[in-house]
Design an enzyme around this catalytic site. Sequence first.
Site, PDB file in Angstrom:
ATOM      1  CB  CYS A 126      57.434  50.327  38.536  1.00  0.00           C
ATOM      2  SG  CYS A 126      55.706  49.945  38.286  1.00  0.00           S
ATOM      3  CE  LYS A 142      53.341  37.540  33.458  1.00  0.00           C
ATOM      4  NZ  LYS A 142      52.292  38.151  34.310  1.00  0.00           N
ATOM      5  CD  GLN A 171      53.981  45.300  44.937  1.00  0.00           C
ATOM      6  OE1 GLN A 171      54.300  46.451  44.676  1.00  0.00           O
ATOM      7  NE2 GLN A 171      53.585  44.445  44.008  1.00  0.00           N
ATOM      8  CG  HIS A 222      58.645  45.820  36.625  1.00  0.00           C
ATOM      9  ND1 HIS A 222      57.985  46.923  37.127  1.00  0.00           N
ATOM     10  CD2 HIS A 222      58.906  46.105  35.323  1.00  0.00           C
ATOM     11  CE1 HIS A 222      57.849  47.826  36.165  1.00  0.00           C
ATOM     12  NE2 HIS A 222      58.396  47.345  35.064  1.00  0.00           N
ATOM     13  CG  ASP A 270      58.057  46.417  43.734  1.00  0.00           C
ATOM     14  OD1 ASP A 270      58.401  45.541  42.932  1.00  0.00           O
ATOM     15  OD2 ASP A 270      57.401  47.415  43.403  1.00  0.00           O
ATOM     16  NE  ARG A 279      48.651  46.799  42.894  1.00  0.00           N
ATOM     17  CZ  ARG A 279      49.447  45.843  42.416  1.00  0.00           C
ATOM     18  NH1 ARG A 279      48.946  44.633  42.196  1.00  0.00           N
ATOM     19  NH2 ARG A 279      50.719  46.079  42.171  1.00  0.00           N
ATOM     20  CG  HIS A 302      61.358  48.369  39.839  1.00  0.00           C
ATOM     21  ND1 HIS A 302      60.761  48.790  41.013  1.00  0.00           N
ATOM     22  CD2 HIS A 302      60.369  47.853  39.065  1.00  0.00           C
ATOM     23  CE1 HIS A 302      59.458  48.552  40.943  1.00  0.00           C
ATOM     24  NE2 HIS A 302      59.202  47.981  39.783  1.00  0.00           N
TER      25      HIS A 302
END
Length: 648
Positions: free
Chosen positions: A344, A475, A391, A521, A393, A373, A395
Amino acid sequence: MSQISLTFPDGNSRDYAAGVTPAEVAASIAPSLAKKAISAQVNGAHWDLAWPITEDAQIAINTMQDDGPALELIRHDLAHIMARAVQEIWPDVKVTIGPVRDHGWFYDFDRAEPFTPEDLGTIEKKMREIINARDAVKTEVWSRKHAIDHYLATNEPYKVELINRIPPGEDIRMYWHGNWQDLCRGPHLQHTGQVPADAFKLTHVAGAYWLGDATRPMLQRIYGVAFKSKKDLAAHMTMLEEAAKRDHRKLGREMDLFHMQEEAPGQVFWHPNGWRIYTTLQDYMRRQQDRDGYVEVNTPQVVNRKLWEASGHWENYQENMFIVEVDEDHAREKTVNALKPMNCPCHVQVFNVGLKSYRDLPLRMAEFGSCNRYEPSGALHGIMRVRGFTQDDAHIFCTDEQIESETKKFIEFLAMIYADLGFENWTIKLSTRPEKRIGSDESWDRVEKALGDACNAAGYEYEIQEGEGAFYGPKLEFTLTDAIGREWQCGTLQVDPNLPERLDATYIGQDGAKHRPVMLHRAVLGSFERFIGILIESHAGKLPFWLAPRQVVVASIVSDADAYVLEATEALRAAGIRAEADTRNEKINYKVREHSLGKVPVILAIGMKEVEERTVSVRRLGENRTETVSLDALIATLKDEATPPDLR
């Protein structure tokens, strides 16, 4: 004595003396309720029947018919009963903690000798004796000094440490199950006989560091599962047996998909078969995102700490980040960077390049971002829990007014993806404002309503998770159910006005002034690694044909058929089907068993009869029959099955 008012679920209220217990409240309503009561909900908190209520409150009496409280108490009591059983059998064993977990509990013990599978049977027998004794469960609040003195006298050092970790002012509560005592917040049942004696099982033993700290003593953790009935336990044990057969690590070896090794803990070595699944899934997601209006970007994996400080991750997430120090041009101080744990902040950097207008919003920015991570070694689990992952992922940069429409669009997008991948059953949970948060109540009201309205508009119900949102916004969590009933939380949509503020993201509004975008997100799969593990286990390795890494094996029955085997293989490949030839000098039954173990969806057997008739003998994975069809007809059928669902 002062009076308090207690309000019941039906809206009626009664006055009681301050200090009344839920047991006394239940008795005041009906003797039958007093007999059935196991605990209470007081202002939403789970309350022991023996705890006093000292102020006005909402109250509901729980019985064994209330599954949530009942299962929590059964499992919690069994943790204590197991610890008591262990110390009655082996008095020198020291006890630590035993929390409730999914479907059961565990308890950590300090014992010189390792527990064996035979020991678990011995412990279970002793536990049933304790249950059948129907010993009373009692509770008291002690002073800190009294509790510490007690555990020093009984040589329980772990309990002393736990007491010293309890914040000043908090109660030091003790529970007795018969004459055995433990430090515990509670609540608990009223006597050991309330635990079903035939609805629990001790499953296994594992090592666990004290308090999860690798520098502390290694303890032995005994796991158990428990339910309200023998039938429910049997169903769960059957599910565990099925889950063991479907374990993605086992199937990963059989299908030759990937491996892990100690030189790269938490990192995946993808083999050709596994990487084929990965890239096929990624290509599918890329096409779907393109259709849904996403732009794809790619951002650096190693980023200077300055960005992580600006985003807040350095302060709040540093312990989970891999730090990289570089001697930049022999400077006095090394430059400190970190492998990105999420995408992000980098996406905001892309957004910030150039002037953005309200006409550019919503901007849907996606990345198959490679992240790293730090996860404790004990938490790693095949490809389900790793340190290096990618991911799906994205946004979405949008205005406040666009939150509802973008959320609805995302829910519909996610529903389509899950259906294509074989997951028809999934749920939505809406996590609302926590106690500690930023932003006004009005803004939280507006955004929470927007998420809820989006779910309704998309045609889906949702469950509220009170107080589970991030400090900056609510969320949605999307939890899918696999083929054997297990739940996996995969998809998310998080509303975030905070990061655009911290990283100074702006757009020019219709009024010509600068405004902050809202950042959504969102992920559908989560990490590719974990989702592929879920796919493997849910399908028991029998992946949809279009996603299977090896789709067809053409096997010869006799060597004289080899030429036609190769011809058929090439024809299948020309049609876009992943096909391979097996002309080894082995019996056909051997070949079929081997390729079935490798979860090849279609095995074609070719002998001289098939050569003469220009046919193939077809065996589908999981079927005990074969059929003979023409090669051309089979190719037409498999070509359709091999086409990803979005391209059909």
